[in-house]
Design a protein around this motif. Structure first.
Motif, PDB file in Angstrom:
ATOM      1  N   ARG A 112       0.866  -1.186   0.000  1.00 27.88           N
ATOM      2  CA  ARG A 112       0.000   0.000   0.000  1.00 27.88           C
ATOM      3  C   ARG A 112       0.900   1.233   0.000  1.00 27.88           C
ATOM      4  N   LYS A 113       0.540   2.215  -0.833  1.00 18.68           N
ATOM      5  CA  LYS A 113       1.326   3.444  -0.916  1.00 18.68           C
ATOM      6  C   LYS A 113       0.391   4.644  -0.872  1.00 18.68           C
ATOM      7  N   PHE A 114       0.979   5.795  -0.558  1.00 22.08           N
ATOM      8  CA  PHE A 114       0.318   7.083  -0.733  1.00 22.08           C
ATOM      9  C   PHE A 114       1.104   7.789  -1.815  1.00 22.08           C
ATOM     10  N   TYR A 115       0.419   8.368  -2.802  1.00 17.29           N
ATOM     11  CA  TYR A 115       1.110   8.968  -3.938  1.00 17.29           C
ATOM     12  C   TYR A 115       0.578  10.338  -4.295  1.00 17.29           C
ATOM     13  N   PHE A 116       1.444  11.099  -4.952  1.00 20.38           N
ATOM     14  CA  PHE A 116       1.103  12.375  -5.558  1.00 20.38           C
ATOM     15  C   PHE A 116       1.533  12.279  -7.009  1.00 20.38           C
ATOM     16  N   ALA A 117       0.627  12.576  -7.942  1.00 15.16           N
ATOM     17  CA  ALA A 117       0.928  12.435  -9.356  1.00 15.16           C
ATOM     18  C   ALA A 117       0.588  13.702 -10.124  1.00 15.16           C
ATOM     19  N   THR A 118       1.366  13.941 -11.186  1.00 13.18           N
ATOM     20  CA  THR A 118       1.070  15.050 -12.066  1.00 13.18           C
ATOM     21  C   THR A 118       1.365  14.640 -13.506  1.00 13.18           C
ATOM     22  N   THR A 119       0.558  15.137 -14.417  1.00 17.77           N
ATOM     23  CA  THR A 119       0.786  14.907 -15.836  1.00 17.77           C
ATOM     24  C   THR A 119       1.445  16.123 -16.485  1.00 17.77           C
ATOM     25  N   GLY A 120       1.762  17.145 -15.687  1.00 17.85           N
ATOM     26  CA  GLY A 120       2.381  18.356 -16.204  1.00 17.85           C
ATOM     27  C   GLY A 120       3.752  18.124 -16.774  1.00 17.85           C
ATOM     28  N   ASP A 121       4.155  19.002 -17.681  1.00 12.91           N
ATOM     29  CA  ASP A 121       5.490  18.916 -18.269  1.00 12.91           C
ATOM     30  C   ASP A 121       6.542  19.361 -17.268  1.00 12.91           C
ATOM     31  N   LEU A 122       7.699  18.761 -17.368  1.00 12.57           N
ATOM     32  CA  LEU A 122       8.818  19.127 -16.495  1.00 12.57           C
ATOM     33  C   LEU A 122       9.678  20.156 -17.157  1.00 12.57           C
TER      34      LEU A 122
END
Length: 122
Positions: A112-122
């Motif tokens: 089990r994990k907690f995550y933060f995700a983004t599809t934004g460009d780097l």
């Protein structure tokens, strides 16, 4: 504030199906995945939440950039491009780049994990 503490009881997660239901490929299983979004949706540029998977192996090409912390269980993640493998347990974190192909090897009955995700460009 959205705390995800190692010593807190995790919220009940919603069944998300199999790795194929989230765009991955099961290599050894069966595997059941579940999750709970606490910020955003899969369609928004930013999202965060809980995710779990049962014992097995799957291949995934990440559709987003992710920072995650393991809350329970053990998983070895292997980058297919380099062959580098790292094993993560409770309290360990990673950053994965969108487009990276990885093999998840879940070594415990559940991870089990907690995550933060983004599809934004780097």
């Amino acid at each position: 504030m959205l705390p995800a503490l190692l010593n807190q009881t995790a919220p009940e997660l919603q069944p998300w199906g199999t790795p194929e239901d989230i765009g991955a490929e099961t290599l050894e299983g069966p595997i059941a995945v579940a999750g709970l979004l606490v910020l955003g949706t899969p369609e928004t540029a930013i999202s965060a939440g809980y995710y779990s998977a049962t014992r097995g192996r799957y291949r995934v090409v990440y559709p987003f950039h992710e920072h995650a912390t393991v809350l329970e269980g053990r998983v070895t993640i292997t980058a297919t491009a380099t062959g580098r493998s790292v094993t993560y347990g409770p309290g360990d974190s990673w950053v994965i780049t969108r487009g990276e192909e990885l093999i998840w090897s879940i070594e415990t009955d559940i991870v089990r994990k907690f995550y933060f995700a983004t599809t934004g460009d780097l």
